[in-house]
Motif scaffolding. Structure first.
Motif, PDB file in Angstrom:
ATOM      1  N   LEU A 193       0.829  -1.207   0.000  1.00 33.70           N
ATOM      2  CA  LEU A 193       0.000   0.000   0.000  1.00 33.70           C
ATOM      3  C   LEU A 193       0.862   1.255   0.000  1.00 33.70           C
ATOM      4  O   LEU A 193       1.933   1.286   0.611  1.00 33.70           O
ATOM      5  N   PRO A 194       0.382   2.304  -0.645  1.00 35.10           N
ATOM      6  CA  PRO A 194       1.149   3.558  -0.654  1.00 35.10           C
ATOM      7  C   PRO A 194       0.709   4.504   0.455  1.00 35.10           C
ATOM      8  O   PRO A 194      -0.424   4.455   0.946  1.00 35.10           O
ATOM      9  N   HIS A 200      -2.805   2.939   7.992  1.00 32.26           N
ATOM     10  CA  HIS A 200      -4.171   2.856   8.501  1.00 32.26           C
ATOM     11  C   HIS A 200      -4.833   1.514   8.212  1.00 32.26           C
ATOM     12  O   HIS A 200      -5.445   0.908   9.103  1.00 32.26           O
ATOM     13  N   LEU A 201      -4.741   1.021   6.974  1.00 29.40           N
ATOM     14  CA  LEU A 201      -5.462  -0.192   6.605  1.00 29.40           C
ATOM     15  C   LEU A 201      -5.006  -1.423   7.383  1.00 29.40           C
ATOM     16  O   LEU A 201      -5.846  -2.223   7.818  1.00 29.40           O
TER      17      LEU A 201
END
Length: 367
Positions: A193-194, A200-201
């Motif tokens: 993820l960037p 957060h995810l």
């Protein structure tokens, strides 16, 4: 003098309302598109969901073995085999006693039908044998007229059973891989993820995983309560096959609504066949009482504590899920509501000001 409406403030309020309505409409369109895509991919999503739920149930022993130095593949294999043996044992506890007493149950069913026929032949119904024969002939004629729909129903049932077997096999394979490689998922997700999503995810995913585990444990506890109280009532009344019926009640607790109805129907039928109408009515009253306590007291209280949801939210979620997607919706309504609550709480944490820090100052009229 009464205050007059300000045209400037009214226009600003209308513009704000229009902007908020447009944002809500966009959110609803995106949600509808996501649900449509989910429905198109349901053949993959459903085994994934079942595999995740089974993994939350079997992860504690796998984690125990991994902490004792077992290789991940060996720990996952042992836990999967033990799970299959436990499932086979549960089926044996249900099937073997029923099969051993099938002859007596068959005789009881025949006697019960004869009793019902004799009762129907007497007052106040006074239904004669010719009327019963005519009713049977009418039923056979209707059955012959609906051969096509019956064949369609059989084909649909066979397809459903086949899909259930495929889903179960896929879910078991996914459970094994989740047990084996599950701890690697969050680091892998972080690398893929960037930006802020990498922070957060994974946090939301971990909290959601803990929530699913709490849901499965609460369902198991509620099923255990049902099995104990209903089994105790059946034992007091003197109904045979108490242990298989208690095990069936526990297993059926994982399928809301239909599971409880099926287990209760089986218990009442066995009580009617073996003990008579009076004991069957007593068993029915016991099951209704326990199910009412479970559905309105035990389950909302236990799930609300384990999932962080209010009892009213749990009841509304089950009702909404059942009305939208039937049994599957009832099964997934509570964990989905809990996952939504997890995402909402985390979003609110990120958007809130830290304790002790003053809130953002409102903009000045000049600004």
């Amino acid at each position: 003098m009464p205050a007059t409406l300000s045209s400037r403030k009214t226009a600003a309020a209308l513009r704000t309302s229009a902007r908020v309505s447009l944002d809500l409409l966009l959110v609803l369109v995106l949600a509808a598109a996501a649900l449509w895509l989910l429905g198109r991919m349901w053949s993959i999503v459903w085994p994934l969901v079942v595999g995740l739920l089974l993994t939350t149930l079997t992860w504690p022993p796998a984690r125990f073995l991994r902490r004792r130095g077992w290789p991940p593949a060996l720990a996952a294999s042992v836990v999967t085999v033990l799970f299959l043996l436990a499932a086979a044992g549960i089926l044996a506890l249900i099937v073997v006693p029923v099969a051993s007493e099938s002859a007596e149950l068959g005789d009881g069913v025949v006697e019960g039908l004869k009793t019902v026929r004799d009762w129907a032949a007497g007052p106040p119904l006074n239904i004669g044998d010719d009327q019963i024969t005519k009713a049977m002939d009418s039923g056979i004629a209707r059955l012959q007229d609906s051969v096509g729909s019956a064949v369609t129903t059989v084909v649909t049932g066979v397809s459903t059973v086949f899909n259930g077997i495929v889903t179960t096999v896929l879910a078991l394979f996914l459970m094994f891989f989740f047990l084996k490689d599950g701890p690697r998922f969050l680091p892998w997700l972080t690398r893929q993820l960037p930006g802020r999503l990498a922070v957060h995810l994974p946090v939301v995913t971990e909290r959601g995983w803990n929530t699913l585990g709490s849901f499965v444990r609460s369902q198991a506890f509620v099923g255990l309560l049902d099995a104990v109280f209903i089994g105790l009532g059946l034992w007091i009344v003197g109904v045979p096959l108490v242990l298989p019926l208690a095990v069936l009640t526990f297993v059926s607790a994982f399928v809301p609504i239909v599971g409880a109805l099926f287990a209760g129907f089986v218990a009442v039928l066995i009580a009617l066949v073996s003990n008579g109408l009076t004991d069957a009515l007593i068993v029915l009253a016991i099951i209704v009482l326990v199910q009412q306590l479970e559905g309105n007291v035990f389950q909302p209280m236990i799930q609300s504590r384990g999932l962080g949801l209010h009892a009213a939210v749990v009841l509304l979620a089950v009702t909404l899920g059942g009305s939208l997607a039937g049994v599957v919706g009832s099964l997934l309504a509570v964990p989905v509501a809990a996952l939504i609550a997890v995402a909402w709480n985390y979003t609110r944490e990120q958007l809130s000001d830290p304790p002790g820090e003053p809130a953002d100052a409102p903009a000045s009229p000049a600004a």
